[in-house]
Design an enzyme around this catalytic site. Structure first.
Site, PDB file in Angstrom:
ATOM      1  N   THR A 127      35.925   9.105 -13.826  1.00  0.00           N
ATOM      2  CA  THR A 127      36.479   8.748 -15.329  1.00  0.00           C
ATOM      3  C   THR A 127      37.610   7.587 -14.950  1.00  0.00           C
ATOM      4  OG1 THR A 127      38.255  10.225 -15.206  1.00  0.00           O
ATOM      5  CG2 THR A 127      36.225  10.922 -16.422  1.00  0.00           C
TER       6      THR A 127
ATOM      7  N   GLU B  67      32.363  11.938 -19.371  1.00  0.00           N
ATOM      8  CA  GLU B  67      32.222  13.385 -19.367  1.00  0.00           C
ATOM      9  C   GLU B  67      30.664  13.799 -20.177  1.00  0.00           C
ATOM     10  OE1 GLU B  67      34.951  11.724 -19.666  1.00  0.00           O
ATOM     11  OE2 GLU B  67      36.528  12.972 -18.797  1.00  0.00           O
TER      12      GLU B  67
ATOM     13  N   LYS C 145      52.872   8.098 -34.786  1.00  0.00           N
ATOM     14  CA  LYS C 145      53.355   8.721 -35.814  1.00  0.00           C
ATOM     15  C   LYS C 145      54.408   8.213 -36.531  1.00  0.00           C
ATOM     16  CE  LYS C 145      52.462  13.630 -36.003  1.00  0.00           C
ATOM     17  NZ  LYS C 145      52.646  14.906 -35.485  1.00  0.00           N
TER      18      LYS C 145
ATOM     19  N   TRP D 280      50.540  10.293 -39.581  1.00  0.00           N
ATOM     20  CA  TRP D 280      49.653   9.506 -38.449  1.00  0.00           C
ATOM     21  C   TRP D 280      49.264   8.263 -39.216  1.00  0.00           C
ATOM     22  CZ3 TRP D 280      45.982  13.605 -35.988  1.00  0.00           C
ATOM     23  CH2 TRP D 280      46.562  14.576 -35.098  1.00  0.00           C
TER      24      TRP D 280
HETATM   25  P1  AMP Z   1      34.810   6.429 -20.833  1.00  0.00           P
HETATM   26  O1  AMP Z   1      34.609   7.634 -20.255  1.00  0.00           O
HETATM   27  O2  AMP Z   1      35.510   5.284 -19.975  1.00  0.00           O
HETATM   28  O3  AMP Z   1      33.444   5.689 -21.132  1.00  0.00           O
HETATM   29  O4  AMP Z   1      35.749   6.563 -22.142  1.00  0.00           O
HETATM   30  C1  AMP Z   1      35.356   7.354 -23.137  1.00  0.00           C
HETATM   31  C2  AMP Z   1      36.263   7.049 -24.364  1.00  0.00           C
HETATM   32  O5  AMP Z   1      35.829   5.791 -24.874  1.00  0.00           O
HETATM   33  C3  AMP Z   1      36.153   7.916 -25.520  1.00  0.00           C
HETATM   34  O6  AMP Z   1      36.736   9.239 -25.454  1.00  0.00           O
HETATM   35  C4  AMP Z   1      36.564   7.176 -26.456  1.00  0.00           C
HETATM   36  O7  AMP Z   1      37.938   7.116 -26.483  1.00  0.00           O
HETATM   37  C5  AMP Z   1      36.312   5.630 -26.195  1.00  0.00           C
HETATM   38  N1  AMP Z   1      35.029   5.261 -26.941  1.00  0.00           N
HETATM   39  C6  AMP Z   1      33.679   5.218 -26.367  1.00  0.00           C
HETATM   40  N2  AMP Z   1      33.012   4.680 -27.438  1.00  0.00           N
HETATM   41  C7  AMP Z   1      33.648   4.619 -28.506  1.00  0.00           C
HETATM   42  C8  AMP Z   1      33.365   4.169 -29.704  1.00  0.00           C
HETATM   43  N3  AMP Z   1      32.032   3.702 -30.167  1.00  0.00           N
HETATM   44  N4  AMP Z   1      34.387   3.686 -30.795  1.00  0.00           N
HETATM   45  C9  AMP Z   1      35.704   4.245 -30.193  1.00  0.00           C
HETATM   46  N5  AMP Z   1      36.056   4.648 -29.188  1.00  0.00           N
HETATM   47  C10 AMP Z   1      35.025   4.946 -28.074  1.00  0.00           C
END
Ligand code: AMP
Length: 538
Positions: A181, A327, A436, A441
């Site tokens: 990650t 994940e 906040k 929020w």
């Molecule tokens: P990663 O594991 O690096 O792909 O990051 C995942 C995170 O990216 C998610 O938990 C979100 O916070 C963000 N994310 C992924 N897709 C979107 C989306 N379409 N809109 C907003 N946030 C997103």
């Protein structure tokens, strides 16, 4: 009565074999570092992936052992996506945009026995190599230069394999891949995918909704193959029998548009940063590129703004907004409208398309806040929690589960959202990015989307800045489009109609670029650190 079906494992081997038999004439085109196009067919890819599997087995790769790949999106990487797992190994896609220390950490943590590297990435790999000492390093020489001394050639490795060797019988629970990650705090965490998870994810992704991949598509993953399995597209495209276009290292807007046009791409996927650049190029030179009329794009990884979705529609390109995370293999939801929504007015339909959408089949989703599981009323915010067959239940070798999973077994995504009575999720923030103010929020994502709807604004990130009276107040960090001018007052007026007064940012800073994570998301922690002492004038 008991079911009378065979117990047949869901493994990637099936997709590989199908590619070699029923789909062998489908083309795979890769743009090489020198910009020429390498073309071959599924049948060739199948034989070479089988040779890779055989060669790795002869080299001693054991079941469940990892092979690192430090590669762009290209045909040897696609071979590795199949050859390594079908040998019983685990393909570990190394994110080469990470700091060398982090790359070394994850390569060591996953125990990468061998590494396959693109020759153009060797200067980067050299910085990591002393810290990882893999047994053997194979170089895919796509730039046309000979393989440098001290390295083995990927082609020589393939030559030691036999495409007709039997592939091992795998269990669907066997590991097929691992991604770390891109979290910005703590050590990176390994998410290990099973064959079963990957096969089910592939089938769900290809369904008519969300992505509807088919033999008539030409699929171009712009999202790097090291970022969450390129969202599963390499597997999805092969499963569907689509033509595949792999863009290699040239990812600037004009290069991508040239490739889209020349190769008649019908489906492309990437993060909003990439699409934002492409939209600006299309707006700047309308008519320069004649894209396939059926071109659609999957956009995710961070929020796609409504302005961007509208902008692409003006150029005849349909955006499918999707949400997910490493994940989750990674697809979790997509904003595909229900038929009943055709009757809604245009603005409302766009507002729905800019949401993160409805959960995919087999993704259970709920929202939880301090009061417990919250209703889907479109207003109450809570953390998104998910579970399902392609959702991680633990991290690789990390001991404690920590607080990432709830006691009743749901993954805590760290995203805060509302869900309405149609089931459409709308992310308002990351838990760690929430603002906040006076105990209430404020959604940074909503403000960012609205700011990015201003004609002069290219990108905007809204962050929390400490405030004596209100605890935190929003600050907008804005990048203007080239040649455009505006100021804080104008942006404030632009927002004023759509938000409560106390939501409006207290100040606007104009910068040349917003710092990003290795996968192209805004690095808000860096912005917060940069502006924590900023005196807010209003
Ligand atoms: P990663 O594991 O690096 O792909 O990051 C995942 C995170 O990216 C998610 O938990 C979100 O916070 C963000 N994310 C992924 N897709 C979107 C989306 N379409 N809109 C907003 N946030 C997103």
């Amino acid at each position: 009565m008991r079911a009378t079906m065979m117990d047949y494992p869901l493994t990637l081997t099936h997709y590989l074999e199908r590619a070699g038999t029923l789909l062998s004439d489908r083309e795979i085109a890769t743009r090489l570092p020198g910009r020429s196009i390498h073309r071959y067919r599924y049948g060739d890819c199948h034989r070479r992936a089988r040779r890779l599997a055989s060669a790795l087995a002869k080299a001693g790769l054991g079941r469940g052992e990892a092979v690192g790949t430090m590669m762009w999106n290209n045909y040897p990487h696609l071979e590795a996506y199949f050859g390594i797992p079908c040998a019983g190994g685990v393909v570990h896609t190394l994110n080469f945009r990470l700091h060398p220390n982090d790359i070394a950490y994850i390569a060591n943590h996953a125990g990468d026995r061998f590494v396959i590297v693109d020759d153009v990435l060797l200067p980067l790999f050299e910085k990591v190599r002393p810290e990882i000492a893999p047994e053997r390093v194979f170089v895919a020489a796509l730039s046309g230069e000979p393989v440098p001394q001290g390295y083995e050639s990927y082609e020589d490795l393939l030559a030691t394999g036999d495409a007709d060797d039997d592939l091992p019988a795998l269990d669907e629970g066997d590991a097929c891949g691992v991604c770390y990650t891109s979290g910005t705090t703590g050590q990176p965490k390994g998410v290990v995918y099973s064959h079963r998870a990957m096969v089910l994810h592939t089938m769900a992704m290809c369904m008519a909704e969300p992505f509807g991949l088919s033999q008539r598509d030409t699929v171009m993953p712009v999202v790097p193959m090291f970022h969450a399995n390129a969202w599963g597209l390499p597997y999805g495209a092969v499963a569907a029998g689509a033509r595949i276009v792999l863009p290699g290292p040239h990812l600037d807007p004009a290069s991508l548009l040239d490739l889209c046009e020349a190769e008649r791409v019908t489906f492309a996927a990437g993060v909003p940063t990439i699409w934002n650049g492409i939209l600006q190029a299309l707006d700047a030179e309308p008519g320069r590129w004649s894209l396939h009329p059926a071109l659609r794009t999957a956009v995710g990884g961070s929020a796609a703004s409504e302005a961007m979705i509208r902008g692409f529609d003006r150029h005849g390109v349909r955006t499918i907004h999707a949400w997910g995370m490493t994940e989750m293999t990674p697809l979790g939801s997509a904003a595909v409208l229900k038929p009943s929504m055709d009757a809604l007015d245009e603005d409302t339909r766009y507002a729905y398309r800019a949401r993160q959408g409805r959960a995919m089949p087999f993704v259970d989703m709920r929202l939880v806040n301090d009061a417990g599981v919250v209703p889907w009323d479109g207003e109450t915010m809570g953390e998104v929690q998910v579970r399902g067959p392609w959702i991680a239940g633990a991290y690789h070798d990390s001991g404690e589960l920590g607080d990432k999973w709830t006691e009743d077994g749901w993954l805590r995504t760290g995203d805060v959202a509302t869900i309405d009575d149609e089931g459409f999720m709308k992310i308002t923030d990351r838990t760690k990015d929430l603002i906040k103010s006076g105990g209430e929020w404020i959604s940074s994502v909503d403000l960012e989307n609205a700011l990015m709807g201003h004609p002069a604004v290219s990108e905007a990130a809204v962050i929390a800045v400490p405030h004596a009276k209100w605890d935190e107040r929003p600050l907008a960090v804005v990048v203007l489009k080239e040649g455009e001018h505006t100021d804080g007052d104008a942006l404030r007026d632009h927002l004023a109609g759509g938000f409560a007064k106390w939501w409006l940012p207290d100040d606007y800073v104009f910068v040349d670029e917003i710092p990003r994570t290795s996968t192209g998301k805004f690095l808000k922690s860096a912005l917060r650190a940069r502006y924590e002492d900023r005196l807010l004038p209003r």
